[in-house]
Design an enzyme around this catalytic site. Structure first.
Site, short mmCIF file in Angstrom:
data_model
loop_
_atom_site.label_atom_id
_atom_site.label_comp_id
_atom_site.label_asym_id
_atom_site.label_seq_id
_atom_site.Cartn_x
_atom_site.Cartn_y
_atom_site.Cartn_z
CE1 TYR A 161 -28.74 44.92 -54.73
CE2 TYR A 161 -30.68 43.51 -56.41
CZ TYR A 161 -29.44 44.27 -56.34
OH TYR A 161 -28.29 43.50 -56.88
P1 NAD Z 1 -21.14 40.99 -52.66
O1 NAD Z 1 -21.98 40.98 -51.15
O2 NAD Z 1 -20.30 38.96 -52.08
O3 NAD Z 1 -19.48 41.68 -53.05
C1 NAD Z 1 -20.01 43.49 -53.04
C2 NAD Z 1 -18.95 44.05 -52.13
O4 NAD Z 1 -19.19 44.98 -52.05
C3 NAD Z 1 -18.97 42.94 -50.95
O5 NAD Z 1 -17.53 42.39 -49.95
C4 NAD Z 1 -18.95 44.65 -49.82
O6 NAD Z 1 -18.06 44.20 -48.93
C5 NAD Z 1 -18.63 45.25 -50.32
N1 NAD Z 1 -19.33 46.90 -50.52
C6 NAD Z 1 -20.30 47.38 -50.20
N2 NAD Z 1 -20.25 49.04 -49.95
C7 NAD Z 1 -19.58 49.01 -50.14
C8 NAD Z 1 -18.57 50.81 -49.83
N3 NAD Z 1 -19.62 51.52 -49.95
N4 NAD Z 1 -17.44 50.41 -49.77
C9 NAD Z 1 -16.60 49.05 -50.27
N5 NAD Z 1 -16.76 48.02 -50.28
C10 NAD Z 1 -18.38 48.21 -50.68
O7 NAD Z 1 -22.12 40.39 -53.86
P2 NAD Z 1 -22.06 40.08 -55.01
O8 NAD Z 1 -22.97 38.54 -55.20
O9 NAD Z 1 -20.28 39.29 -55.51
O10 NAD Z 1 -22.68 41.48 -56.19
C11 NAD Z 1 -21.80 41.88 -56.76
C12 NAD Z 1 -21.77 43.66 -57.44
O11 NAD Z 1 -22.78 42.61 -58.24
C13 NAD Z 1 -23.24 44.50 -56.91
O12 NAD Z 1 -22.86 45.06 -57.16
C14 NAD Z 1 -24.79 42.93 -57.08
O13 NAD Z 1 -25.28 44.33 -56.33
C15 NAD Z 1 -24.34 42.89 -57.65
N6 NAD Z 1 -25.36 41.89 -58.63
C16 NAD Z 1 -25.24 40.61 -57.79
C17 NAD Z 1 -26.12 39.70 -58.65
C18 NAD Z 1 -25.53 37.98 -58.16
O14 NAD Z 1 -25.68 37.36 -58.82
N7 NAD Z 1 -24.63 37.71 -57.12
C19 NAD Z 1 -27.13 39.87 -59.90
C20 NAD Z 1 -27.17 41.09 -60.21
C21 NAD Z 1 -26.27 41.97 -60.06
C1 UGA Z 2 -30.21 37.40 -56.62
C2 UGA Z 2 -29.09 38.76 -56.26
O1 UGA Z 2 -29.79 38.29 -54.85
C3 UGA Z 2 -29.17 39.79 -56.75
O2 UGA Z 2 -28.08 40.57 -55.51
C4 UGA Z 2 -28.90 40.14 -57.92
O3 UGA Z 2 -29.58 41.22 -57.87
C5 UGA Z 2 -30.56 39.36 -58.00
O4 UGA Z 2 -29.94 37.76 -58.50
C6 UGA Z 2 -29.84 39.64 -59.94
O5 UGA Z 2 -30.16 38.51 -60.65
O6 UGA Z 2 -30.38 40.69 -60.08
P1 UGA Z 2 -32.29 36.25 -56.84
O7 UGA Z 2 -32.76 36.17 -58.00
O8 UGA Z 2 -33.76 37.41 -55.48
O9 UGA Z 2 -31.41 37.42 -56.41
O10 UGA Z 2 -31.44 35.17 -56.17
P2 UGA Z 2 -31.58 34.85 -54.98
O11 UGA Z 2 -31.04 35.70 -53.82
O12 UGA Z 2 -30.75 32.97 -54.77
O13 UGA Z 2 -33.04 34.22 -55.10
C7 UGA Z 2 -33.91 33.52 -55.91
C8 UGA Z 2 -35.09 33.09 -55.08
O14 UGA Z 2 -34.75 31.81 -54.26
C9 UGA Z 2 -36.34 33.81 -54.93
O15 UGA Z 2 -37.20 33.82 -54.80
C10 UGA Z 2 -35.81 33.75 -53.42
O16 UGA Z 2 -37.35 33.91 -52.17
C11 UGA Z 2 -35.66 32.07 -53.25
N1 UGA Z 2 -34.87 32.22 -51.98
C12 UGA Z 2 -34.65 32.26 -51.42
C13 UGA Z 2 -35.71 30.75 -51.55
O17 UGA Z 2 -36.61 30.57 -51.57
N2 UGA Z 2 -35.24 30.32 -49.95
C14 UGA Z 2 -34.12 31.16 -49.80
O18 UGA Z 2 -33.54 30.39 -48.11
C15 UGA Z 2 -33.33 32.66 -50.60
#
Ligand code: NAD
Ligand code: UGA
Length: 333
Positions: A161
């Site tokens: 990822y």
């Molecule tokens: P999310 O899955 O809730 O939202 C992503 C959306 O993108 C989904 O609704 C999905 O249907 C849409 N999508 C995926 N592929 C597509 C495509 N080919 N065409 C049209 N739509 C498409 O995820 P999120 O948590 O809201 O994350 C949003 C973005 O931020 C992502 O790019 C993710 O990698 C990035 N990000 C999220 C976090 C986090 O903590 N949530 C942290 C770092 C980066």
């Molecule tokens: C999150 C988002 O899921 C990613 O899409 C994003 O890119 C990333 O943040 C980011 O900061 O860039 P992550 O930090 O792995 O990734 O966040 P969580 O999915 O909430 O996991 C956090 C920690 O909790 C990890 O160590 C994971 O192993 C742990 N975890 C998660 C558990 O122990 N149990 C669970 O059920 C889920």
């Protein structure tokens, strides 16, 4: 939560496109922009007519006069017509989540995070949109010594990822660096965003749900891993600033709000729910790093952004939203 991102009182784009609008961060961003007066075209391949998560996320914007939703896959749809007159494009569509990226879904990660991003960026440049803000990730830093990550650190992605997110941001920056490209790019490295409507695979959601329902929580590892948790309103404020500040460009960390271990998150969930979460410890998952921590200096210098919401208050808002959702679900059932 009553806190409003401070940048919503400043200039916002007149017309914007938000990809991934049916997702967690995208739906909050679309809502904040519409509330501030921007006309928003939201694009997502999840159809709110058939996908309950998309419908729930989009409930805040659907029907608002400033919001138009398009269900389309960015891998194949005609993107240029969506971009007409856009002052800013927010590219949040993508496949998130560290752990499943080792499996057979990796091709989907490559397709949505890399190939679709190339199509989006190509169309954005051809249509002459002045700014693209792209969602990158703290995961591009990989394992660190526990110190704060600075944008100039050498990325060492530790999961498939994270490799696709590094490719995604660098792809947009490479397009933008071409001599004829009219679009400046800001790549935001979000650090573990949480709050209402957070994706259900994420830890904060799972800890709060376990605390509310009494169901066990699976903990991958010993719980001492730390994340720089970023509240959704703070992430949205940084994202809007990244589109509106003319001089902003390049990579910017969006994090630094609340560094906490998973055990601390569980303790907060316990205290908010008034009961002890039952924890089932499992082996650590491949690709998970021990610590993420943002150096937020560049975000402050370039965007004037600082996180406002601490973990306790942010988790309280998330728990209130979960409680309201389950009450609404109970009524509907
Ligand atoms: P999310 O899955 O809730 O939202 C992503 C959306 O993108 C989904 O609704 C999905 O249907 C849409 N999508 C995926 N592929 C597509 C495509 N080919 N065409 C049209 N739509 C498409 O995820 P999120 O948590 O809201 O994350 C949003 C973005 O931020 C992502 O790019 C993710 O990698 C990035 N990000 C999220 C976090 C986090 O903590 N949530 C942290 C770092 C980066
Ligand atoms: C999150 C988002 O899921 C990613 O899409 C994003 O890119 C990333 O943040 C980011 O900061 O860039 P992550 O930090 O792995 O990734 O966040 P969580 O999915 O909430 O996991 C956090 C920690 O909790 C990890 O160590 C994971 O192993 C742990 N975890 C998660 C558990 O122990 N149990 C669970 O059920 C889920």
């Amino acid at each position: 939560m009553s806190q409003h991102p401070s940048h919503l009182t400043t200039a916002v784009p007149r017309r914007a496109v938000v990809t991934g609008a049916a997702g967690f961060i995208g739906s909050h961003l679309a809502h904040a922009l519409v509330q501030a007066g921007t006309v928003v075209v939201g694009v997502d391949r999840r159809d709110p007519a058939t996908d309950p998560t998309a419908a729930a996320n989009l409930a805040v914007v659907r029907g608002l006069p400033g919001y138009m939703h398009v269900t389309a896959d960015l891998l194949s749809c005609a993107i240029e017509p969506l971009l007409i007159d856009a002052n800013a494009v927010f590219h949040l569509a993508g496949i998130p989540g560290v752990r499943p990226s080792w499996g057979p879904k990796f091709s989907e990660y490559v397709a949505s995070n890399v190939l679709a991003t190339h199509r989006v960026m190509d169309a954005v440049a051809r249509m002459g949109a002045p700014r693209l803000v792209v969602a990158s990730s703290s995961s591009v830093y990989g394992s660190t010594d526990g110190g704060a990550s600075v944008e100039t650190d050498r990325p060492q992605p530790a999961s498939p990822y994270a490799v696709t997110k590094l490719a995604e941001e660098q792809l947009c920056l490479a397009h933008s660096a071409q001599a004829h490209c009219p679009t400046s790019v800001v790549a935001l490295r979000y650090f573990t965003v949480y709050g209402p409507r957070q994706r259900p695979d994420m830890f904060t959601h799972r800890a709060l749900t376990a605390a509310l329902t009494g169901q066990p929580l699976r903990l991958y590892g010993d719980g001492h891993q730390r994340r720089d948790f970023t509240y959704i309103d703070d992430a949205v404020a940084a994202t809007i600033a990244a589109a509106t500040i003319p001089t902003a460009s390049g990579v910017i960390n969006v994090g630094g709000g609340s560094s906490a271990s998973l055990l601390e998150v569980i303790n907060i969930a316990n205290s908010l729910a008034g009961r002890e979460v039952q924890v089932h410890q499992e082996n650590p998952r491949s690709g998970d790093v021990l610590t993420t921590r943002a150096n937020p200096g560049r975000a402050y210098e370039v965007l004037g952004w600082q996180p406002q919401v601490d973990l306790h208050n942010g988790m309280r808002a998330q728990m209130q939203a979960l409680t309201a959702e389950s009450a609404a679900f109970g009524r509907a059932a």
